[in-house]
Write a protein that holds these residues in place. Structure first.
Motif, PDB file in Angstrom:
ATOM      1  N   ALA A 265       0.845  -1.194   0.000  1.00  0.00           N
ATOM      2  CA  ALA A 265       0.000   0.000   0.000  1.00  0.00           C
ATOM      3  C   ALA A 265       0.874   1.235   0.000  1.00  0.00           C
ATOM      4  O   ALA A 265       2.065   1.172   0.314  1.00  0.00           O
ATOM      5  CB  ALA A 265      -0.904   0.006   1.240  1.00  0.00           C
ATOM      6  N   ASN A 266       0.278   2.361  -0.353  1.00  0.00           N
ATOM      7  CA  ASN A 266       1.019   3.609  -0.261  1.00  0.00           C
ATOM      8  C   ASN A 266       1.060   4.061   1.197  1.00  0.00           C
ATOM      9  O   ASN A 266       0.405   3.492   2.074  1.00  0.00           O
ATOM     10  CB  ASN A 266       0.397   4.688  -1.156  1.00  0.00           C
ATOM     11  CG  ASN A 266      -1.084   4.913  -0.860  1.00  0.00           C
ATOM     12  OD1 ASN A 266      -1.497   4.854   0.295  1.00  0.00           O
ATOM     13  ND2 ASN A 266      -1.868   5.162  -1.898  1.00  0.00           N
ATOM     14  N   ARG A 267       1.836   5.117   1.472  1.00  0.00           N
ATOM     15  CA  ARG A 267       2.033   5.558   2.854  1.00  0.00           C
ATOM     16  C   ARG A 267       0.718   5.903   3.540  1.00  0.00           C
ATOM     17  O   ARG A 267       0.502   5.592   4.716  1.00  0.00           O
ATOM     18  CB  ARG A 267       2.967   6.782   2.885  1.00  0.00           C
ATOM     19  CG  ARG A 267       4.427   6.461   2.634  1.00  0.00           C
ATOM     20  CD  ARG A 267       5.288   7.700   2.810  1.00  0.00           C
ATOM     21  NE  ARG A 267       5.295   8.145   4.190  1.00  0.00           N
ATOM     22  CZ  ARG A 267       5.996   9.197   4.628  1.00  0.00           C
ATOM     23  NH1 ARG A 267       6.719   9.907   3.762  1.00  0.00           N
ATOM     24  NH2 ARG A 267       5.962   9.551   5.889  1.00  0.00           N
ATOM     25  N   LYS A 268      -0.182   6.529   2.813  1.00  0.00           N
ATOM     26  CA  LYS A 268      -1.446   6.994   3.402  1.00  0.00           C
ATOM     27  C   LYS A 268      -2.311   5.831   3.878  1.00  0.00           C
ATOM     28  O   LYS A 268      -3.009   5.940   4.888  1.00  0.00           O
ATOM     29  CB  LYS A 268      -2.206   7.828   2.367  1.00  0.00           C
ATOM     30  CG  LYS A 268      -3.540   8.403   2.842  1.00  0.00           C
ATOM     31  CD  LYS A 268      -4.095   9.373   1.836  1.00  0.00           C
ATOM     32  CE  LYS A 268      -4.447   8.688   0.527  1.00  0.00           C
ATOM     33  NZ  LYS A 268      -5.620   7.793   0.649  1.00  0.00           N
ATOM     34  N   ASP A 269      -2.273   4.702   3.174  1.00  0.00           N
ATOM     35  CA  ASP A 269      -3.169   3.585   3.476  1.00  0.00           C
ATOM     36  C   ASP A 269      -2.558   2.542   4.410  1.00  0.00           C
ATOM     37  O   ASP A 269      -3.246   1.610   4.834  1.00  0.00           O
ATOM     38  CB  ASP A 269      -3.588   2.889   2.175  1.00  0.00           C
ATOM     39  CG  ASP A 269      -4.461   3.778   1.306  1.00  0.00           C
ATOM     40  OD1 ASP A 269      -5.198   4.609   1.874  1.00  0.00           O
ATOM     41  OD2 ASP A 269      -4.403   3.655   0.067  1.00  0.00           O
ATOM     42  N   LYS A 270      -1.265   2.668   4.735  1.00  0.00           N
ATOM     43  CA  LYS A 270      -0.608   1.615   5.508  1.00  0.00           C
ATOM     44  C   LYS A 270      -1.198   1.438   6.905  1.00  0.00           C
ATOM     45  O   LYS A 270      -1.308   0.312   7.397  1.00  0.00           O
ATOM     46  CB  LYS A 270       0.894   1.881   5.603  1.00  0.00           C
ATOM     47  CG  LYS A 270       1.663   1.402   4.392  1.00  0.00           C
ATOM     48  CD  LYS A 270       3.158   1.500   4.606  1.00  0.00           C
ATOM     49  CE  LYS A 270       3.900   0.938   3.388  1.00  0.00           C
ATOM     50  NZ  LYS A 270       5.365   1.067   3.533  1.00  0.00           N
ATOM     51  N   ALA A 271      -1.555   2.546   7.546  1.00  0.00           N
ATOM     52  CA  ALA A 271      -2.083   2.446   8.909  1.00  0.00           C
ATOM     53  C   ALA A 271      -3.320   1.559   8.957  1.00  0.00           C
ATOM     54  O   ALA A 271      -3.511   0.782   9.904  1.00  0.00           O
ATOM     55  CB  ALA A 271      -2.398   3.836   9.448  1.00  0.00           C
TER      56      ALA A 271
END
Length: 377
Positions: A265-271
Protein backbone atom coordinates in the motif's frame (compact mmCIF):
# COMPACT_ATOMS: atom_id res chain seq x y z
CA UNK A 1 32.06 -8.20 29.77
CA UNK A 2 28.55 -9.08 28.61
CA UNK A 3 25.95 -9.02 31.34
CA UNK A 4 23.30 -11.70 31.73
CA UNK A 5 20.12 -11.71 29.67
CA UNK A 6 20.75 -8.66 27.54
CA UNK A 7 18.14 -8.39 24.80
CA UNK A 8 18.02 -6.57 21.49
CA UNK A 9 15.22 -5.30 19.26
CA UNK A 10 16.19 -5.13 15.59
CA UNK A 11 14.32 -3.46 12.74
CA UNK A 12 15.27 -4.39 9.19
CA UNK A 13 14.34 -2.47 6.04
CA UNK A 14 15.02 -2.78 2.33
CA UNK A 15 18.59 -1.56 2.75
CA UNK A 16 19.56 -4.91 4.26
CA UNK A 17 18.14 -6.84 1.31
CA UNK A 18 19.92 -4.55 -1.15
CA UNK A 19 23.22 -5.01 0.69
CA UNK A 20 23.13 -8.75 0.07
CA UNK A 21 21.32 -8.74 -3.29
CA UNK A 22 21.33 -5.43 -5.25
CA UNK A 23 18.52 -6.79 -7.48
CA UNK A 24 16.14 -6.23 -4.56
CA UNK A 25 16.47 -2.48 -5.04
CA UNK A 26 12.90 -1.18 -5.17
CA UNK A 27 13.37 0.85 -8.34
CA UNK A 28 14.81 -2.20 -10.10
CA UNK A 29 11.87 -4.34 -8.92
CA UNK A 30 9.38 -1.72 -10.12
CA UNK A 31 11.04 -1.52 -13.54
CA UNK A 32 10.82 -5.30 -13.95
CA UNK A 33 7.19 -5.40 -12.81
CA UNK A 34 6.27 -2.69 -15.33
CA UNK A 35 8.05 -4.65 -18.06
CA UNK A 36 6.11 -7.83 -17.23
CA UNK A 37 2.80 -6.00 -17.07
CA UNK A 38 3.44 -4.48 -20.48
CA UNK A 39 4.32 -7.91 -21.89
CA UNK A 40 1.22 -9.60 -20.42
CA UNK A 41 -1.44 -11.11 -22.64
CA UNK A 42 -5.04 -11.53 -21.56
CA UNK A 43 -8.51 -10.08 -21.39
CA UNK A 44 -10.12 -7.20 -19.54
CA UNK A 45 -8.17 -7.78 -16.31
CA UNK A 46 -4.83 -7.38 -18.08
CA UNK A 47 -6.07 -4.30 -19.96
CA UNK A 48 -7.17 -2.71 -16.68
CA UNK A 49 -3.90 -3.63 -14.96
CA UNK A 50 -1.90 -1.99 -17.76
CA UNK A 51 -4.08 1.12 -17.57
CA UNK A 52 -3.55 1.41 -13.80
CA UNK A 53 0.21 0.99 -14.15
CA UNK A 54 0.37 3.62 -16.90
CA UNK A 55 -1.75 6.04 -14.92
CA UNK A 56 0.27 5.53 -11.72
CA UNK A 57 3.70 5.81 -13.35
CA UNK A 58 3.38 7.48 -16.78
CA UNK A 59 7.15 8.02 -16.95
CA UNK A 60 8.09 4.57 -15.69
CA UNK A 61 10.07 3.88 -12.50
CA UNK A 62 12.43 6.73 -11.67
CA UNK A 63 12.99 6.23 -7.93
CA UNK A 64 12.53 3.75 -5.09
CA UNK A 65 9.41 5.65 -3.97
CA UNK A 66 7.65 4.58 -7.20
CA UNK A 67 7.30 1.06 -5.76
CA UNK A 68 4.73 2.24 -3.21
CA UNK A 69 3.00 4.36 -5.85
CA UNK A 70 2.51 1.33 -8.10
CA UNK A 71 1.42 -1.18 -5.46
CA UNK A 72 -0.83 1.40 -3.82
CA UNK A 73 -2.57 2.01 -7.13
CA UNK A 74 -3.48 -1.67 -7.53
CA UNK A 75 -5.39 -1.72 -4.25
CA UNK A 76 -7.02 1.71 -4.39
CA UNK A 77 -9.96 0.80 -6.63
CA UNK A 78 -11.04 -2.26 -4.66
CA UNK A 79 -11.01 -0.28 -1.40
CA UNK A 80 -13.13 2.46 -2.99
CA UNK A 81 -15.67 -0.11 -4.14
CA UNK A 82 -15.87 -1.59 -0.64
CA UNK A 83 -16.87 1.85 0.61
CA UNK A 84 -19.44 2.22 -2.18
CA UNK A 85 -20.99 -1.15 -1.28
CA UNK A 86 -21.32 -0.04 2.34
CA UNK A 87 -22.88 3.27 1.29
CA UNK A 88 -25.31 1.52 -1.05
CA UNK A 89 -26.43 -0.70 1.81
CA UNK A 90 -27.06 2.33 4.00
CA UNK A 91 -28.77 4.61 1.48
CA UNK A 92 -30.57 2.13 -0.79
CA UNK A 93 -30.80 -1.15 1.11
CA UNK A 94 -33.60 -2.44 -1.13
CA UNK A 95 -31.82 -1.69 -4.42
CA UNK A 96 -30.52 -5.17 -5.14
CA UNK A 97 -29.47 -4.29 -8.69
CA UNK A 98 -27.19 -1.53 -7.43
CA UNK A 99 -25.59 -3.76 -4.81
CA UNK A 100 -25.14 -6.55 -7.37
CA UNK A 101 -23.50 -4.17 -9.86
CA UNK A 102 -21.11 -2.81 -7.24
CA UNK A 103 -20.13 -6.30 -6.12
CA UNK A 104 -19.57 -7.40 -9.71
CA UNK A 105 -17.24 -4.47 -10.35
CA UNK A 106 -15.60 -5.03 -6.97
CA UNK A 107 -14.79 -8.64 -7.88
CA UNK A 108 -13.25 -7.42 -11.12
CA UNK A 109 -11.18 -4.86 -9.19
CA UNK A 110 -10.00 -7.66 -6.88
CA UNK A 111 -8.85 -9.68 -9.88
CA UNK A 112 -6.95 -6.67 -11.21
CA UNK A 113 -5.33 -6.11 -7.82
CA UNK A 114 -4.42 -9.79 -7.41
CA UNK A 115 -2.92 -9.94 -10.90
CA UNK A 116 -0.81 -6.85 -10.30
CA UNK A 117 0.33 -7.99 -6.85
CA UNK A 118 1.23 -11.44 -8.20
CA UNK A 119 3.67 -9.85 -10.64
CA UNK A 120 5.22 -7.72 -7.88
CA UNK A 121 5.75 -10.62 -5.49
CA UNK A 122 6.85 -13.04 -8.19
CA UNK A 123 9.73 -10.71 -9.07
CA UNK A 124 10.70 -10.45 -5.40
CA UNK A 125 10.47 -14.23 -4.99
CA UNK A 126 12.77 -14.80 -7.94
CA UNK A 127 15.33 -12.42 -6.43
CA UNK A 128 14.94 -13.65 -2.86
CA UNK A 129 18.41 -15.06 -2.48
CA UNK A 130 21.80 -13.70 -1.49
CA UNK A 131 24.65 -13.96 -3.95
CA UNK A 132 27.22 -16.58 -2.93
CA UNK A 133 29.84 -13.96 -2.04
CA UNK A 134 27.40 -11.96 0.08
CA UNK A 135 25.70 -14.92 1.78
CA UNK A 136 28.56 -15.45 4.23
CA UNK A 137 28.53 -11.74 5.09
CA UNK A 138 24.83 -12.00 5.90
CA UNK A 139 25.46 -15.07 8.07
CA UNK A 140 28.24 -13.16 9.86
CA UNK A 141 25.91 -10.25 10.61
CA UNK A 142 23.12 -12.50 11.87
CA UNK A 143 25.61 -14.42 14.01
CA UNK A 144 26.88 -11.17 15.51
CA UNK A 145 23.35 -10.03 16.37
CA UNK A 146 22.28 -13.31 17.96
CA UNK A 147 25.53 -14.04 19.79
CA UNK A 148 26.28 -10.55 21.13
CA UNK A 149 23.05 -10.66 23.14
CA UNK A 150 22.15 -13.67 25.25
CA UNK A 151 18.61 -12.53 26.05
CA UNK A 152 15.62 -12.18 23.74
CA UNK A 153 16.36 -11.18 20.14
CA UNK A 154 13.27 -9.70 18.46
CA UNK A 155 13.60 -8.87 14.76
CA UNK A 156 10.98 -6.86 12.92
CA UNK A 157 11.43 -7.41 9.19
CA UNK A 158 9.82 -4.93 6.79
CA UNK A 159 10.89 -6.93 3.72
CA UNK A 160 8.72 -9.50 1.95
CA UNK A 161 11.71 -11.55 0.80
CA UNK A 162 13.14 -14.54 2.67
CA UNK A 163 16.82 -13.57 2.82
CA UNK A 164 16.85 -12.94 6.56
CA UNK A 165 14.77 -16.04 7.32
CA UNK A 166 17.20 -18.20 5.35
CA UNK A 167 20.17 -16.72 7.22
CA UNK A 168 18.54 -17.22 10.62
CA UNK A 169 17.71 -20.83 9.78
CA UNK A 170 21.36 -21.36 8.88
CA UNK A 171 22.74 -19.68 12.01
CA UNK A 172 20.32 -20.36 14.87
CA UNK A 173 17.44 -22.59 13.74
CA UNK A 174 17.05 -24.27 17.15
CA UNK A 175 16.56 -20.88 18.83
CA UNK A 176 14.25 -19.41 16.19
CA UNK A 177 10.49 -18.85 16.10
CA UNK A 178 8.82 -17.00 13.26
CA UNK A 179 5.12 -16.45 12.59
CA UNK A 180 4.61 -19.92 11.14
CA UNK A 181 3.03 -22.25 13.71
CA UNK A 182 5.31 -25.04 14.81
CA UNK A 183 2.80 -27.86 14.49
CA UNK A 184 -0.70 -26.57 13.64
CA UNK A 185 -1.58 -27.24 10.00
CA UNK A 186 -4.27 -25.99 7.62
CA UNK A 187 -5.46 -27.17 4.21
CA UNK A 188 -5.38 -24.85 1.20
CA UNK A 189 -5.83 -25.21 -2.55
CA UNK A 190 -2.60 -24.34 -4.28
CA UNK A 191 -1.84 -24.13 -8.01
CA UNK A 192 -4.34 -25.97 -10.24
CA UNK A 193 -6.62 -26.49 -7.20
CA UNK A 194 -4.41 -29.14 -5.60
CA UNK A 195 -5.14 -29.48 -1.88
CA UNK A 196 -2.08 -29.27 0.32
CA UNK A 197 -1.52 -29.24 4.07
CA UNK A 198 0.78 -26.43 5.21
CA UNK A 199 1.76 -24.54 8.35
CA UNK A 200 -0.80 -22.20 9.88
CA UNK A 201 0.23 -18.73 11.01
CA UNK A 202 0.39 -18.18 14.75
CA UNK A 203 -2.77 -16.42 15.88
CA UNK A 204 -1.66 -14.88 19.19
CA UNK A 205 1.41 -13.95 21.18
CA UNK A 206 0.77 -16.93 23.44
CA UNK A 207 1.52 -19.28 20.55
CA UNK A 208 5.16 -18.17 20.40
CA UNK A 209 7.22 -20.71 22.40
CA UNK A 210 9.09 -19.13 25.31
CA UNK A 211 11.97 -21.53 24.76
CA UNK A 212 12.84 -19.78 21.47
CA UNK A 213 14.75 -16.61 22.28
CA UNK A 214 15.01 -15.37 18.66
CA UNK A 215 11.75 -14.10 17.14
CA UNK A 216 11.41 -13.13 13.48
CA UNK A 217 8.37 -10.98 12.79
CA UNK A 218 7.46 -10.06 9.21
CA UNK A 219 5.53 -7.00 10.31
CA UNK A 220 4.36 -6.16 6.79
CA UNK A 221 3.92 -9.76 5.68
CA UNK A 222 6.02 -12.14 3.66
CA UNK A 223 6.13 -13.94 0.34
CA UNK A 224 5.22 -17.02 2.35
CA UNK A 225 2.12 -15.58 4.11
CA UNK A 226 -1.19 -16.44 2.38
CA UNK A 227 -4.88 -16.43 3.28
CA UNK A 228 -8.25 -17.33 1.85
CA UNK A 229 -10.41 -14.42 0.62
CA UNK A 230 -12.61 -14.54 3.72
CA UNK A 231 -9.45 -14.45 5.89
CA UNK A 232 -10.64 -17.47 7.88
CA UNK A 233 -7.51 -19.45 7.01
CA UNK A 234 -4.01 -17.97 7.27
CA UNK A 235 -1.14 -20.13 6.11
CA UNK A 236 2.61 -20.10 5.63
CA UNK A 237 3.52 -21.70 2.31
CA UNK A 238 6.96 -23.32 1.94
CA UNK A 239 9.34 -21.14 -0.07
CA UNK A 240 9.94 -24.06 -2.47
CA UNK A 241 6.28 -23.92 -3.47
CA UNK A 242 6.80 -20.40 -4.78
CA UNK A 243 10.04 -20.97 -6.67
CA UNK A 244 8.70 -22.52 -9.89
CA UNK A 245 6.21 -19.73 -10.60
CA UNK A 246 3.13 -21.98 -10.64
CA UNK A 247 1.57 -20.43 -7.55
CA UNK A 248 1.90 -16.91 -8.97
CA UNK A 249 0.33 -18.09 -12.22
CA UNK A 250 -2.46 -19.71 -10.20
CA UNK A 251 -3.40 -16.32 -8.73
CA UNK A 252 -3.75 -14.84 -12.21
CA UNK A 253 -5.72 -17.84 -13.46
CA UNK A 254 -7.81 -18.11 -10.26
CA UNK A 255 -6.89 -21.75 -9.66
CA UNK A 256 -5.89 -21.25 -6.00
CA UNK A 257 -8.08 -20.31 -3.05
CA UNK A 258 -5.40 -18.29 -1.23
CA UNK A 259 -3.84 -14.89 -1.86
CA UNK A 260 -0.63 -13.30 -0.50
CA UNK A 261 -0.90 -11.50 2.82
CA UNK A 262 1.36 -8.45 2.58
CA UNK A 263 1.07 -4.73 3.22
CA UNK A 264 1.32 -3.53 -0.35
CA UNK A 265 0.00 0.00 0.00
CA UNK A 266 1.02 3.61 -0.26
CA UNK A 267 2.03 5.56 2.85
CA UNK A 268 -1.45 6.99 3.40
CA UNK A 269 -3.17 3.59 3.48
CA UNK A 270 -0.61 1.61 5.51
CA UNK A 271 -2.08 2.45 8.91
CA UNK A 272 -5.36 0.81 7.85
CA UNK A 273 -3.57 -2.33 6.64
CA UNK A 274 -1.38 -2.88 9.70
CA UNK A 275 -4.44 -2.83 11.97
CA UNK A 276 -5.48 -6.16 10.42
CA UNK A 277 -4.28 -9.67 11.22
CA UNK A 278 -1.53 -10.89 11.04
CA UNK A 279 0.18 -7.49 10.90
CA UNK A 280 -1.42 -6.31 14.13
CA UNK A 281 0.02 -9.35 15.93
CA UNK A 282 3.47 -8.73 14.45
CA UNK A 283 3.34 -5.07 15.54
CA UNK A 284 2.21 -6.12 19.03
CA UNK A 285 5.09 -8.59 19.34
CA UNK A 286 7.62 -6.09 17.97
CA UNK A 287 6.40 -3.38 20.37
CA UNK A 288 6.90 -5.85 23.21
CA UNK A 289 10.43 -6.49 22.01
CA UNK A 290 11.18 -2.76 22.02
CA UNK A 291 9.94 -2.44 25.59
CA UNK A 292 12.11 -5.31 26.84
CA UNK A 293 15.33 -4.33 25.06
CA UNK A 294 17.85 -1.64 26.00
CA UNK A 295 19.58 -1.97 22.63
CA UNK A 296 17.79 -1.12 19.37
CA UNK A 297 19.44 -1.93 16.04
CA UNK A 298 17.91 -0.44 12.88
CA UNK A 299 19.31 -1.56 9.52
CA UNK A 300 18.47 -0.22 6.07
CA UNK A 301 15.32 1.66 7.07
CA UNK A 302 14.45 5.09 5.63
CA UNK A 303 12.28 6.29 8.56
CA UNK A 304 9.47 7.16 6.12
CA UNK A 305 6.92 4.61 7.31
CA UNK A 306 4.43 6.24 9.70
CA UNK A 307 3.14 3.11 11.53
CA UNK A 308 6.71 1.90 12.11
CA UNK A 309 7.85 5.31 13.34
CA UNK A 310 4.85 5.42 15.68
CA UNK A 311 5.80 2.04 17.14
CA UNK A 312 9.36 3.21 17.77
CA UNK A 313 8.29 6.55 19.21
CA UNK A 314 5.58 5.13 21.49
CA UNK A 315 8.12 3.38 23.70
CA UNK A 316 11.08 5.69 23.17
CA UNK A 317 9.41 8.87 24.45
CA UNK A 318 8.68 7.43 27.89
CA UNK A 319 12.02 5.66 28.33
CA UNK A 320 14.52 6.98 30.88
CA UNK A 321 17.30 6.24 30.31
CA UNK A 322 16.91 6.00 26.54
CA UNK A 323 17.81 2.76 24.77
CA UNK A 324 21.12 2.62 22.97
CA UNK A 325 20.27 2.94 19.26
CA UNK A 326 22.50 2.04 16.30
CA UNK A 327 21.18 2.98 12.88
CA UNK A 328 22.94 1.32 9.95
CA UNK A 329 22.44 3.03 6.59
CA UNK A 330 24.41 3.54 3.39
CA UNK A 331 25.60 7.00 2.37
CA UNK A 332 24.51 10.43 3.54
CA UNK A 333 20.88 10.56 2.37
CA UNK A 334 19.44 9.73 5.80
CA UNK A 335 19.94 12.76 8.05
CA UNK A 336 20.39 12.56 11.81
CA UNK A 337 17.49 15.00 12.11
CA UNK A 338 15.22 12.56 10.20
CA UNK A 339 16.01 9.85 12.75
CA UNK A 340 15.54 12.17 15.72
CA UNK A 341 12.20 13.37 14.41
CA UNK A 342 10.97 9.79 13.96
CA UNK A 343 11.77 9.09 17.62
CA UNK A 344 10.11 12.30 18.81
CA UNK A 345 13.42 13.88 19.84
CA UNK A 346 13.27 17.66 19.49
CA UNK A 347 15.89 20.41 19.47
CA UNK A 348 14.98 21.25 23.06
CA UNK A 349 16.08 17.75 24.10
CA UNK A 350 19.73 18.45 23.38
CA UNK A 351 22.23 16.26 21.58
CA UNK A 352 21.13 12.78 20.53
CA UNK A 353 24.72 11.51 20.54
CA UNK A 354 24.25 10.16 24.06
CA UNK A 355 21.91 7.46 22.72
CA UNK A 356 22.10 7.47 18.90
CA UNK A 357 24.94 6.31 16.63
CA UNK A 358 24.65 6.23 12.84
CA UNK A 359 26.90 4.01 10.76
CA UNK A 360 26.89 4.98 7.08
CA UNK A 361 28.88 2.08 5.66
CA UNK A 362 25.95 -0.24 4.97
CA UNK A 363 24.92 -3.57 6.44
CA UNK A 364 27.68 -5.73 4.98
CA UNK A 365 30.51 -5.91 7.49
CA UNK A 366 28.97 -3.54 10.04
CA UNK A 367 29.66 -6.07 12.79
CA UNK A 368 33.42 -5.42 12.32
CA UNK A 369 33.19 -1.65 12.88
CA UNK A 370 33.93 0.50 15.92
CA UNK A 371 30.28 1.60 15.93
CA UNK A 372 29.25 -2.01 16.44
CA UNK A 373 31.80 -2.58 19.20
CA UNK A 374 30.59 0.53 21.03
CA UNK A 375 26.99 -0.60 20.60
CA UNK A 376 27.39 -4.10 22.05
CA UNK A 377 29.83 -3.36 24.87
Amino acid sequence: MMTTERGIATLVGNGLSIAFNPELNLQSITEEVLRRIEASDGGDVVVAMKEIAERALPDGATSAEDFEVLVGAFGAESRTLDVLDTLAGLTKPSDKKLRKAIRRVSKFAEQVRDTGVSHVLEVIAERSHAYVDEAQSLYDLVTAITESFDGKVVIGNLNYDTLLLAALLMVCQSDLADMGHGYRRVKVLVDDRVEREVQALRSSSGEFPRSKRVQLLHIHGSLTFWATRDRKIHAKLPKEMLDDGDQWRAIREETTNVRPVVVLANRKDKAEHVAQFPFDLAYEMFAGGLVEADHWLIIGYSFKDDPVNSALRADFIDRDPKPSVLVVTYGDELRRRDVERAFGWGAEDGSSKTWLAINRGGASGVETTHDWQDFVK
